[in-house]
Design an enzyme around this catalytic site. Structure first.
Site, PDB file in Angstrom:
ATOM      1  N   GLU A   1       0.787  -1.204   0.108  1.00  0.00           N
ATOM      2  CA  GLU A   1       0.135  -0.027  -0.106  1.00  0.00           C
ATOM      3  C   GLU A   1       0.988   1.304   0.046  1.00  0.00           C
ATOM      4  O   GLU A   1       0.409   2.272   0.182  1.00  0.00           O
ATOM      5  CB  GLU A   1      -0.751  -0.185   1.404  1.00  0.00           C
ATOM      6  CG  GLU A   1      -0.325  -0.354   2.523  1.00  0.00           C
ATOM      7  CD  GLU A   1      -1.260  -0.242   3.673  1.00  0.00           C
ATOM      8  OE1 GLU A   1      -2.174   0.847   3.874  1.00  0.00           O
ATOM      9  OE2 GLU A   1      -1.346  -0.963   4.373  1.00  0.00           O
TER      10      GLU A   1
ATOM     11  N   CYS B   1      -3.200  -3.721   4.653  1.00  0.00           N
ATOM     12  CA  CYS B   1      -2.247  -4.820   5.257  1.00  0.00           C
ATOM     13  C   CYS B   1      -2.732  -6.214   4.888  1.00  0.00           C
ATOM     14  O   CYS B   1      -1.861  -7.085   5.239  1.00  0.00           O
ATOM     15  CB  CYS B   1      -2.115  -4.813   6.848  1.00  0.00           C
ATOM     16  SG  CYS B   1      -1.773  -2.995   7.228  1.00  0.00           S
TER      17      CYS B   1
ATOM     18  N   HIS C   1      -1.844 -10.184  12.568  1.00  0.00           N
ATOM     19  CA  HIS C   1      -1.335  -9.092  11.963  1.00  0.00           C
ATOM     20  C   HIS C   1      -1.039  -8.158  12.919  1.00  0.00           C
ATOM     21  O   HIS C   1      -1.655  -7.775  14.089  1.00  0.00           O
ATOM     22  CB  HIS C   1      -2.283  -8.229  11.043  1.00  0.00           C
ATOM     23  CG  HIS C   1      -2.118  -6.839  10.699  1.00  0.00           C
ATOM     24  ND1 HIS C   1      -0.891  -6.510  10.168  1.00  0.00           N
ATOM     25  CD2 HIS C   1      -2.629  -5.724  10.909  1.00  0.00           C
ATOM     26  CE1 HIS C   1      -0.876  -5.201   9.974  1.00  0.00           C
ATOM     27  NE2 HIS C   1      -1.713  -4.845  10.210  1.00  0.00           N
TER      28      HIS C   1
HETATM   29  P1  HMG Z   1      -3.265   6.822  21.369  1.00  0.00           P
HETATM   30  O1  HMG Z   1      -4.688   7.297  21.624  1.00  0.00           O
HETATM   31  O2  HMG Z   1      -2.315   7.691  21.410  1.00  0.00           O
HETATM   32  O3  HMG Z   1      -3.003   5.820  22.461  1.00  0.00           O
HETATM   33  O4  HMG Z   1      -3.144   6.107  20.199  1.00  0.00           O
HETATM   34  P2  HMG Z   1      -3.908   5.384  23.803  1.00  0.00           P
HETATM   35  O5  HMG Z   1      -4.003   6.607  24.758  1.00  0.00           O
HETATM   36  O6  HMG Z   1      -4.868   4.707  23.608  1.00  0.00           O
HETATM   37  O7  HMG Z   1      -2.823   4.493  24.759  1.00  0.00           O
HETATM   38  C1  HMG Z   1      -2.523   3.152  24.031  1.00  0.00           C
HETATM   39  C2  HMG Z   1      -2.195   2.190  25.149  1.00  0.00           C
HETATM   40  O8  HMG Z   1      -1.090   2.525  25.964  1.00  0.00           O
HETATM   41  C3  HMG Z   1      -3.383   1.912  26.054  1.00  0.00           C
HETATM   42  O9  HMG Z   1      -3.593   0.669  26.302  1.00  0.00           O
HETATM   43  C4  HMG Z   1      -3.189   2.612  27.387  1.00  0.00           C
HETATM   44  O10 HMG Z   1      -4.000   2.311  28.362  1.00  0.00           O
HETATM   45  C5  HMG Z   1      -1.678   2.331  27.522  1.00  0.00           C
HETATM   46  P3  HMG Z   1      -4.955  -0.216  25.714  1.00  0.00           P
HETATM   47  O11 HMG Z   1      -6.254   0.636  26.399  1.00  0.00           O
HETATM   48  O12 HMG Z   1      -5.100  -0.065  24.138  1.00  0.00           O
HETATM   49  O13 HMG Z   1      -4.764  -1.352  26.392  1.00  0.00           O
HETATM   50  N1  HMG Z   1      -0.826   3.278  28.253  1.00  0.00           N
HETATM   51  C6  HMG Z   1      -0.028   2.593  28.983  1.00  0.00           C
HETATM   52  N2  HMG Z   1       0.601   1.561  29.091  1.00  0.00           N
HETATM   53  C7  HMG Z   1       1.516   1.503  30.167  1.00  0.00           C
HETATM   54  N3  HMG Z   1       2.076   2.266  30.723  1.00  0.00           N
HETATM   55  C8  HMG Z   1       1.779   3.563  30.189  1.00  0.00           C
HETATM   56  C9  HMG Z   1       0.629   3.815  29.618  1.00  0.00           C
HETATM   57  N4  HMG Z   1       0.130   5.014  29.095  1.00  0.00           N
HETATM   58  C10 HMG Z   1      -0.907   4.591  28.479  1.00  0.00           C
HETATM   59  N5  HMG Z   1       2.297   4.854  31.207  1.00  0.00           N
HETATM   60  C11 HMG Z   1      -3.435   4.210  18.495  1.00  0.00           C
HETATM   61  C12 HMG Z   1      -3.140   4.706  19.928  1.00  0.00           C
HETATM   62  C13 HMG Z   1      -3.176   2.763  18.473  1.00  0.00           C
HETATM   63  C14 HMG Z   1      -4.908   4.478  18.413  1.00  0.00           C
HETATM   64  C15 HMG Z   1      -2.699   4.995  17.545  1.00  0.00           C
HETATM   65  O14 HMG Z   1      -1.185   4.797  17.962  1.00  0.00           O
HETATM   66  C16 HMG Z   1      -3.143   4.769  16.017  1.00  0.00           C
HETATM   67  O15 HMG Z   1      -4.001   5.596  15.635  1.00  0.00           O
HETATM   68  N6  HMG Z   1      -2.368   3.958  15.364  1.00  0.00           N
HETATM   69  C17 HMG Z   1      -2.597   3.729  14.093  1.00  0.00           C
HETATM   70  C18 HMG Z   1      -3.725   2.781  13.686  1.00  0.00           C
HETATM   71  C19 HMG Z   1      -3.524   1.227  14.194  1.00  0.00           C
HETATM   72  O16 HMG Z   1      -2.405   0.861  14.203  1.00  0.00           O
HETATM   73  N7  HMG Z   1      -4.583   0.557  14.172  1.00  0.00           N
HETATM   74  C20 HMG Z   1      -4.671  -0.578  14.643  1.00  0.00           C
HETATM   75  C21 HMG Z   1      -5.912  -1.511  14.011  1.00  0.00           C
HETATM   76  S1  HMG Z   1      -5.996  -1.253  12.478  1.00  0.00           S
HETATM   77  C22 HMG Z   1      -4.977  -2.140  11.363  1.00  0.00           C
HETATM   78  O17 HMG Z   1      -4.287  -3.072  11.941  1.00  0.00           O
HETATM   79  C23 HMG Z   1      -4.575  -1.740  10.177  1.00  0.00           C
HETATM   80  C24 HMG Z   1      -3.410  -1.267   9.774  1.00  0.00           C
HETATM   81  O18 HMG Z   1      -2.014  -1.802   9.963  1.00  0.00           O
HETATM   82  C25 HMG Z   1      -3.501  -0.492   8.627  1.00  0.00           C
HETATM   83  C26 HMG Z   1      -3.727  -1.376   6.927  1.00  0.00           C
HETATM   84  O19 HMG Z   1      -4.409  -2.172   7.267  1.00  0.00           O
HETATM   85  O20 HMG Z   1      -3.025  -0.930   6.327  1.00  0.00           O
HETATM   86  C27 HMG Z   1      -2.880  -0.032  10.643  1.00  0.00           C
END
Ligand code: HMG
Length: 386
Positions: A79, A111, A233
């Site tokens: 992609e 992906c 994945h």
């Molecule tokens: P965010 O809002 O910055 O993070 O973005 P958050 O506030 O949700 O925190 C992440 C995790 O860290 C949470 O845990 C927090 O509790 C934890 P969870 O509730 O998820 O279990 N946390 C801590 N843990 C330990 N010590 C601490 C601490 N502080 C917080 N001190 C988000 C996170 C993934 C949304 C962002 O990075 C993002 O948008 N990423 C891109 C999208 C993505 O990867 N999505 C995955 C599913 S889609 C997919 O897999 C397809 C993809 O590969 C693309 C394709 O297909 O081409 C993305």
């Protein structure tokens, strides 16, 4: 006739940024990136590598002259395409010195596409049992500096040789798939960075797992107890852990412990590279195969492939006798990378080749066998280095 993965190889750049340093630079708690996201290092892809060179570098590590002669299908799933018309597979086949009597195409569905390519290759080998297919997932994940998605960037390529009587994993006939038009992650034409509804995407990933795993179970009567390991994945490793926890929620304690232990091996490489989109599931497979000591031939592995937009598939395969002998080992490739500072990473990130007609790129510091030396009249200039 058994058909499946005969060889598997991986390549990423020689540069990485440390996730603890990145967290500090972004005023985030280090624990959020290392544990909450589950990433330790993130591959930094310099301008001298694009998906074509990453793909060629990954494939060159595994192909023998006999393989090259037998290959008549090359699919690059990506992609992060570099051309709206010409397929990356055509460049890759040329760099690898493959025959001209081949089909060479590019495939896209976020992906997921490498999984579609793998299944198509299986069909191709069923019809042409003396041939081999080269399937490569190659991507560079870009969300933008200082975005929520930034700690989930990365890049690299996984190349798989698909053949009859495979040395590593014979694919099962059964698979289940699910597709639905969803805006969780997309990249409009002309944009070099993905747009994402982050939290929504993480939920869709888990919903789609339920869809395909329950359909697979219904079809095969298999349950999580039947798997030596479950692979996911891995956009970042915590997402896969969430998927696994959901999958084993009703399993017995021994199964939960076994699958969670195997997951730690399966996320080792991904934890140190980041998201490579199409290649991520297959890097996790490689990580499991090269790091776990508890796998035995005859065990069934389950694989969950997810691509935003969205498309998912659950499929499986049986580990083959002597599969360890077909692995080339990637620990050294990862151990010998050079750490760059956050400032250097930002500079590399911003200097990637955009829509430019002419530019020469510095390649002397890039140890890759294949590098991108620049662009002339909009034609990418690839080079092979000794
Ligand atoms: P965010 O809002 O910055 O993070 O973005 P958050 O506030 O949700 O925190 C992440 C995790 O860290 C949470 O845990 C927090 O509790 C934890 P969870 O509730 O998820 O279990 N946390 C801590 N843990 C330990 N010590 C601490 C601490 N502080 C917080 N001190 C988000 C996170 C993934 C949304 C962002 O990075 C993002 O948008 N990423 C891109 C999208 C993505 O990867 N999505 C995955 C599913 S889609 C997919 O897999 C397809 C993809 O590969 C693309 C394709 O297909 O081409 C993305």
């Amino acid at each position: 006739m058994q058909i499946g993965i005969d060889k598997i190889g991986f390549y990423t750049s020689n540069l990485y940024v440390d996730m603890a340093e990145l967290a500090q630079a972004r005023n985030e708690e280090v624990g959020k990136y290392l544990v909450g996201i589950g990433q330790s290092k993130m591959a930094v892809i310099p301008p001298s590598q694009d998906i074509v060179t990453l793909a060629a570098n990954a494939a060159a590590r595994i192909l023998s002259p006999i393989d090259k002669e037998a290959i008549d299908l090359v699919i690059v799933a990506t992609e992060s395409g570099i051309d709206n018309s010409k397929a990356a597979a055509v460049y890759v086949a040329n760099l690898l010195g493959l025959s001209h009597q081949i089909r060479a195409v590019e495939m896209k569905e976020a992906c997921y596409a490498a999984t579609a390519a793998l299944q198509l290759a299986k069909g191709h080998i069923a019809l042409n049992p003396n041939k081999k297919a080269l399937i490569i997932g190659a991507d560079i994940a870009r969300y933008g500096l200082k975005t929520k998605g930034e700690p989930t960037q990365g890049g690299g390529a996984v190349a798989m040789l698909v053949a009859k009587d495979p040395q590593i994993l014979a694919l099962d006939a059964e698979a289940s798939y699910y597709s639905k038009d969803i805006m969780d992650f997309w990249r409009p034409l002309g944009h070099s960075e993905a747009m994402v509804d982050g939290k929504f995407s993480t939920n869709v990933y888990l919903d789609f797992f339920n869809q395909v795993f329950s359909a697979y179970s219904q079809k095969t009567k298999r349950t999580v107890e039947d798997f030596g390991a479950l692979l996911f994945h891995l956009p970042y490793t915590k997402q896969g852990l969430k998927g696994l926890r959901q999958a084993v929620a009703h399993a017995d304690e021994a199964t939960q412990a076994r699958l969670l232990a195997q997951f730690e091996f399966a996320r080792e490489y991904n934890r140190n590279v980041g998201n490579l989109y199409t290649g991520s599931l297959y890097l996790s497979l490689l990580s499991l195969l090269e790091n776990s000591q508890d796998l035995v031939a005859g065990q069934r592995l389950g694989l969950y492939s997810y691509g935003s937009g969205a498309q998912a598939e659950f499929f499986s395969g049986i580990l083959q006798p002597g599969f360890q002998d077909a692995l080339i080992g990637h620990q050294e490739l990862l151990a010998h990378r050079k750490q760059v500072s956050v400032a250097e990473y930002e500079q590399f990130y911003q200097s990637v080749l955009a829509n430019e007609a002419n530019r020469q790129l510095e390649v002397s510091a890039d140890p890759g066998q294949f590098v991108l030396a620049g662009v002339k009249d909009f034609k990418r200039q690839y080079q092979r280095q000794e």
